[in-house]
Structures are given as structure tokens and as C-alpha cells.
Design an enzyme around this catalytic site. Sequence first.
Site, PDB file in Angstrom:
ATOM      1  N   PRO A 102       0.819  -1.212   0.000  1.00  0.00           N
ATOM      2  CG  PRO A 102      -0.778  -1.562   1.652  1.00  0.00           C
ATOM      3  CD  PRO A 102       0.532  -2.076   1.166  1.00  0.00           C
ATOM      4  CG  ASP A 156      12.088   1.736   0.137  1.00  0.00           C
ATOM      5  OD1 ASP A 156      11.008   1.166  -0.077  1.00  0.00           O
ATOM      6  OD2 ASP A 156      12.615   2.528  -0.655  1.00  0.00           O
ATOM      7  NE  ARG A 185      40.559 -33.981  -1.973  1.00  0.00           N
ATOM      8  CZ  ARG A 185      40.610 -33.620  -0.697  1.00  0.00           C
ATOM      9  NH1 ARG A 185      41.700 -33.100  -0.194  1.00  0.00           N
ATOM     10  NH2 ARG A 185      39.563 -33.790   0.100  1.00  0.00           N
ATOM     11  CG  HIS A 236      36.066 -19.854   5.909  1.00  0.00           C
ATOM     12  ND1 HIS A 236      37.387 -19.563   5.695  1.00  0.00           N
ATOM     13  CD2 HIS A 236      36.002 -21.193   6.058  1.00  0.00           C
ATOM     14  CE1 HIS A 236      38.097 -20.680   5.739  1.00  0.00           C
ATOM     15  NE2 HIS A 236      37.277 -21.680   5.947  1.00  0.00           N
ATOM     16  CB  SER A 250      49.405 -15.161  -6.954  1.00  0.00           C
ATOM     17  OG  SER A 250      50.349 -16.170  -7.283  1.00  0.00           O
TER      18      SER A 250
END
Length: 1084
Positions: A118, A226, A389, A746, A775
Site C-alpha cells: 500500500p 523501504d 589431492r 567461510h 599470488s
Amino acid sequence: MSVKSIREQDGKALLKRWLPEYSNNAFGLDNAGCIVSPGVLDSSKGDDWNAILEKNPWLKTEKLVAKPDQMIGGRGKAGLIAVNKTFDDVKAWIMERMCKETTVGGITGQLTHFLIEPFVPHAQSEEVYVCMQSHRYKDEIFFYHEGGVDVGDVDAKASRLSIPTGCEVSEDMICSELLDKVEPTKCQTLARFIKALFAFYRDLHFAYLEINPIALLSNNKIVPLDLVAKIDETAAFLCAQKWGELDWPSPFGRAAYPEEALIRDLDGKTGASLKLTILNDKGRVWTMVAGGGASVVYSDTVADYGFGKELANYGEYSGAPTTEETFTYAKTILSLMCRYKDPKGKFLIIGGGIANFTDVAATFTGLIKALQMFADQIKEHNIQIWCRRAGPNYLEGLKKLKVASDKLGLGVKVYGPETHITAVVPMALGLTAVLPEPDLSAGSAPPPKREMIKVKSSGGAKKAQKPPPAGEKHTIVTATPETRAIVYGMQNRAVQGMLDFDFMCKRKTPSVCAMVFPFSGNHYVKFYWGTEEILLPVYTTTKEACQKHTDAITFINFASFRSVYETTMEAMQYPQIKTVAIIAEGVPEQQTRLLIKEAEMREIGMIGPATVGGIKPGCIRIGNTGGMLDNVVMSRLYRPGSVAYVSKSGGMSNELNNIICRNSNGVYEGVAIGGDRYPGSRFIDHLLRYQDAPGAKILLLLGEVGGQDEYDVIKAVKSGRIDKPVIAWCVGTCASCFATEVQFGHAGAQARGQTETAMAKNAAMKEAGIIVPDSFDKLPETISNLYTKMVEEGEIVEEPEGETPQVPVDYTWAKKLGMVRKPANFISSIADDRGEELKYCGVSISDVFSRSMGVGGVLSLLWFRRQLPAECCKFIEMILMVTADHGPAVSGAHNTIVTARAGKDLVSALCSGLLTIGPRFGGALDDAANMFAEAHDSGISAKDFVEQSKKQNKLIMGVGHRIKSLANPDQRVVIIKEFAKKFFKDNSILDFALAVEQITTRKRANLILNVDGCIAVCFTDMLRSCGAFSREEADDLMSFGCLNGLFVLGRSMGFIGHHLDQLRLKQPLYRHPWDDITYISELA
């Protein structure tokens, strides 16, 4: 799980439901609006405009506001709000934009969800701004007396009120600190509203709540217009009922894929961690990475080498997923990769850090299954697969993968811990030379052999250890070889790992002195100390454990996220506890903040939540830190080195152990503080300890995107408080490649501002003089260069490597690795509970139900190791039904009733009845079957069989009834006989028994084939003629007593019924009446 954004409509619905309760009905929200989704484009889906109108009739009677509800900032300035419109206007406005692409703030995406609510007429002067957000030590309320799209920089302009964690806020505080520019007539009402709103915010575990604007109307009514909100999803176990069904939408600009929903649903049903975010479904570089921290590192490395725009996905599979879960995850990735072709081909990088406890071979079984399914498509799409791995059973996993690759012709490249975690990335992308694959037949990777570095002659003095500032005290107590711990939870595997580590480090006593488990009485549990066995006490309360073991100063808490708050709070009440480690993931942020407050007040060091723990070579390891023993040996964690590190990621701590060992003399100490937004201890807490520890020569920090903790380290380095060399890298640099916000593995790995980005933090650390590589992939080289320089300059003195300790291996693990064998004590061929689900003779329990096998089918599998034909299973069920009971007078039922009335339990009463079964009661089935079968097989006639039995004074078993006759047949016999005649292929023994009946009934009418005899002969015919058994197998089954077994099984139902019946009727102790007993004093 983490703090997640919710839709504006969901936030307002929560306000409508709960704000009246928190304000004593002073405030509320009349209407939370309604959501319009793409269903309006398809009338067949049930959520079209007619359905929306039916649920929300107010849409036709009020002026309306419409806007997208997809976490889009700046909707007003982007022209994405329709104000003061009729329903028809709003409908047309939404339909014009539904599922259309639009660009807002440089991000392009589809508009798919709209909020209609509304319209609230009000003046600009009636708008105000309110925002609430949480921090490590406080909650903060922002207020500005103006609101709306042009409010500007509220961080600079707004008034702020800080509420320390766990404290309350009053109306007076709000008025004095926030509302000085509000009209006095409205001040008290607004203060009451903000106080209620804060209670709502805190109790429903919001982490962020911004309402801009709030309309403060002339009649003192307050209406939120809002709303932007984020909720701590980990609090679902506390708040799910209050929240109801919340939608967790993807950020605007990133399409929601059904594959993401599939993995999200799978993640919610497992204890493992399964995450998938699709960034670019046409990208060439795909990852399948185990571990939250590792998943970010791989994405970073891809981006750092210039392939960020080609990165297709972000995700992880970790926490020991099952074979089937890994299969589902892998086939989802492969199906997405094969959706679009690229002429340059694609890359799948299967990676991960060195696992702590995940069985790599088990997960690879699921991966291989997916590769087999997609083998042809992998070759068709020119997909190169590279794997690195390590962890428990990694060697077997790599062998299986390599064998499958060779068989399928996929050319998979496999590497283990002899390479560092991201080494395969530049090799796969063709940027560096390809290293030779390891010899998988040579066994696990041995500890690296390093040549001692030559010390250069130097006239300079060695740098002295800087003393800590006077009066400064560390909250974390540095472990020694005498440190002892109490472990909460029956984590036998973790405790055994700690004891094995202690033994390898040559500790004199185990680091674990006791365990706490509240769900059983005090007892002892057996563990190994080397090759000897020892007992550790288990107590039901932490209080008793602390009282009995006053030397324990560390509390390692393995409690679940549901109970870890209460158990940790209790442990911190005991003054002897100086360090607490919380292993559980998913602890609500509010609870963590309260734990931090308590710990700091009591000067207790806290590691976690969401941590694997920490390790101090030669002293102690917490829980599963360091992984399996072969990894402890490979990384030389049994003796101290010179590099001390702190990381958020537990999985990456193992990788750091490996990298440090291969590029220096090893680890001095390492701690994984946990990946939550508010870890119990921070980077600076541990780095200051390392600074003050003479043995720590190089400090290593592995940070990540999100949070401000790295800036505390920068400040300490700039001020000179930390003067030892620091190497640091902040993971999450790939975030700059993404157009939309991405939640990394995480909970805390999400930037809340530019300064929290990985790139900003790396730049700031580098500017402060911290050594920052280009890096993560360059981290090993950076460590090696610094270590070499410090040895050459005499700052680090190397010592010759001693003898590598022998690793005691548990028998179960050694057997799994194929190192030992021994004969089993038991053999079972009918059931198997080891796999994904229970199996009866090879048939999974789900198949038992999907194929409607029934009790007869289950019995056929467990007793006969066959799935018998349907008519045979039905016959077995008939036997159970007709033998279920024969009234209370028979001996078995009588015994059961007497025992039940004596107050004994169900099992005792049942056993009492079963013990009467024998040759005279119930046990005639086997004898009847054998007697009739032998007679029939011998070829003797029915007449001669009867005569022969008479001459031998042998009763014919299965013949005779107390009252029934041919003229008055036993209906049970009739039912069984008719079924056998209708369905069994052969009725030879039944026909023989019926012929015998014709002869015996001539002598006496009640010498009929009774129910025992009828079951016996029909069952024998069934076994012989059903086609499932050879004649020899059928005869063996009869000799095993399976017929009597059917009687025992069936009659048990009746005996249990009699026991329950006596309890229901509340029958007293039974005493046999005197007048029914003949007392004889003298024998005749």
C-alpha cells in the site's frame, strides 16, 4: 552457512508478525505487501494475477507502490519504483519489466520478483533513517532525522548509539544519543519504536537491518517504507519457527540455477559441506575443490593468472561427503561443463588442501562414477582434467582415478602432496612446465629431504629477541610439553590422534587427561599410548572432570552447534581453564559474541568456532589438526621449526604445514582461528605471541576477504610492536572478477566495504612493510627465499634432521590401506550395513520397499538368500498368520500370561512362552516334514506307511486334532491346502499326506492332517518345486529347522499380544487354585 540477505517482503512480514509483541502492541505493520514472481506469465502455475488478487483483495481498493524485491540498491534513483498507482497501473508496470534485463549500478540482471504494497501518503519532512548492524563487541544503531533516496552519506552524517554485546538499550539512551534533532513531541514515540525494533532485531538474529525511510506520521503512527535486511542463517535452530519460510535469493545480476538449488538442498541434508555458485556457465575453467579455504585459493590463483573471466564456478565439497554425495556433486559439475562447447576446450581442476579426516579414496569413488557417466562428453568437449589431492588414503584415491582415466581414455593428470596446493593451476592453463606425475606405486610421499644451507660469514651481530612491553599479557596460553586438556564429546578418533602425536613428540604423559560425555555414566575408554593400551576417564559433567584433573588448562569442545554455547560457557566458569577450542561450525554470531565477551572478561584464550584447532610441534595438537599421522610425519610436525603461522582456514592449515616444511625447517606453531566473522581470537592475538616467542623466527599470516583483523597486524608492524619478518597473503582476490557479491566458503569471507576486500588488504600490508607475494601460488617461493636469507645471515640456526619416528598405525586403518590382513571372527552373507544403506542379501532397503517385497520377501532374503517367487512369499506370510496364535490355553501362551502377570518385561514373557516350543508343542513341523518327505521319497504306499508306523509304535507327526475331522475341517488347513494346490508346481508330498489322512481317519475321525502337518508338507513341496533351490539345497534347509523357525516367528506375534493384553487388563499375579491340583501324599 552465514549471514544472508532476505527479501524486503520477508523482512516486512517478520515486522508485521513480531513487532507488536516486542512493543506491547504499540507498533505494528498493517500490511507487508505481496510478492509477484514470474508465475504471472503462466496461468497454469497457480500464482497468476487472479490468484494474487484472490489472496490480496486490498490490491483493488488501495493506492499502491511497486518495486523489484531482489536486493537492488538505488531503486529510486534507477526509476524502479512505481508510486501512488492503481492495481491496473502496477500490473502493467510490472508486466512491462518482468523477466526483462536491466542494468543498475553497473550490474545487469533479470527482474523476476516484485513487491506490491500500500502507498503511504506522507511529507518528505516526515521521513527518517534507521539502521542496525552487529560488530564483534557491540551492536550499533544509526539514526538520521532525514530519510529517503537523497539521504546521502549516512556513515558520516548519522548519529550512532553503541550497545555493548549482551547489554540492553533504554528509551532515554536513544533519546539522548540519537534523537536530538527530532521534534520533542515525536521523540518519545520514536524512542519506543527504536527500542522495540532493536529487541526484534536481536531476538530474531538479524545481523543488518536498514529502514530508509521510516515515515513518522503526524498522528504518531510509524510506518517502515523501504527495508534491507540480513539474517544470521546459522541461528535457524533457534529461530526457524519465528522466521517461518524465508527465501534466500541470489544477488541481483546472478541467475539462480536449478543445479545450485540441488546442491543447496543436498547440503542441508548432510553433515558434509557442499556449496556451488555458478559464475559463468560458458566459462572454460571449472573447479571441484575440497575445503572452504582451499576453494577460494584455487579461484584466486585462476584469477591471478589472468583467467578470472573464464572462471565458471565457485564451490566446495568437504567435511567427509559420502560416495553418493560426491557422485551427485561431480555429475552436476560435469553436466554444466558439457552444456556449451568451446573451441578452445575446457579445464576441470580437481583440488583441495591436505584433508584432516576425509577419506580421499571414498570420495574419489563417487568422482570416478561421474567420470564414467560423462566420459564420451568429456572427450567431445575437449575437457582437460587436472587433479591435486592429499589427505587420508589419498594414494589409493589417486591410483583409482588414474586407472579409471587410462581405461576411459581421459588423460587425467594426478598429483599429491609432493606439489603444493595450487601447482596444477598454471600447469593446466599452459603457463608453466608440466611436472612429472608421481610414482603412485612408491607409497605415500616421504618427508622432504633438505640440504642444510651454508651460512655466509658475517661480522654483524645476530638480532636480539625484542622483549614484550611491560605488563602486556597474552590471552592465549602458549602450550608446553606438559599442557593437558579435557575433551568434551566422545571423539575417540580425535583423542587417539592427539595421543599418537604426543607419543611421537616423546611427551611423558598424554595431553588428554579426561573426556566429558553427559549421555552415559562415568566410565573409562581404552586408547593406545604407542603400542600399549591405557584407559582415559569419561565423566558426565565438566565440573567433575575439572575437579578430578586440576592440571587441565585446555578445554577442547566437540559439542554440536546446538549445545556448544552452553557447554563452553560452563567450562569458562572454572578458573583452571585458560584456553578453549570450539570445533563446531554454524554457531550463531550472537552466541559467539557473548562467548568472546565472557572469555575476555575471564582472560581465557578462545580458538574457534569453526576451527580444526591448532598444533605446536613437540607439545600438543588440538583435535584433528595436522591430519593423519603420515601427514604429521611428512610435514615434520613432531619437532619444532622456525615458522609460526595463523590462518582462518583449518583445511589450509594442513597445506601451510606442507608448504612450510618443504621450504624451511618446519612449523614452530600453527593455529586456525576459524572462518566465522567473529573468531574467538584474532590474527593479532597469535602473531603477538609469536613475536614474543624466541623460537618463532618467521611469522606467516593467511588472511581472507572480509573483516578488518589484518589491519590490526598492519598497525602492530608499523608501530614496531612486531619486528620479526612477516609474510602475509589475503585470499579472495578473485572477488574483483565477479560482477555480483559472492559468499565464499567461510561465514566471514565477505567484504562489507572496500577496505575489507582481499586486494585492498594485500596492498595495505605490502605498504606497511609486510612481505606479500604476487599470488598465493608464489607463497612457497617467498617462504623459501626469506628462510634461506635468514639462515645465511645467521638469524636462523639450522640443526641436522634427526631420526624420523615410527608411526603406529591402527589395525582398522592399516587394513583399509591393504597393509595387513587377518581372518574375520564372524562371517555374514545375509545383511550388510556398511554402505550407503542397509542391504538384505544384496538388496537395498529402499528397493525392498519400492518393489513391495513385504515380510515374506524380506524373510526369503534373510533366511534363504533368495528372492522367492511372489506366491512363495505370500505362502510364508500365510504361515505366519495362521500360526500367530491358538488361544490362551496352549502351553506357550499360558507361560507368557503367567510371566506377564508376575510383572516381568515383554522379552522375559516372550522367552518364557518360546521355551515351551518343542516336540509336544509347535515343534512338530520339522518332524512332520521329514517323516512325510522320507516316506514319499522311499516309494512306500500310504497304507504301508501307516502300518509300518503302527508296528514301530511311532506317532505320525502332523496327524490328529482334538476336535476337528473330515466332516468338520480346520479352516486353516483348508486355506493352506487350497493355496498350495492353486499356486505350487508340484504337490506330491501334500498328496501323499492326504492319502495317509484317508487311512488314519477310518480308524478315528479326528486323525486328520492338522495345520502343522499341512504347513510342513506344503512348505516342503514349495521349496522343492519353486525353482529357486536344488533338491539338495531344499533338503538342507529343511534339516536346518527353518519350518520350526516359521512357527517361532509367527507364534511370537501371539505371545507378545498376550503379554500386552494382560498389561492392558491390569491382571494381578497369577496363583493356581488349590482345587485344580491333586495333592498326593503317598504313591500307590
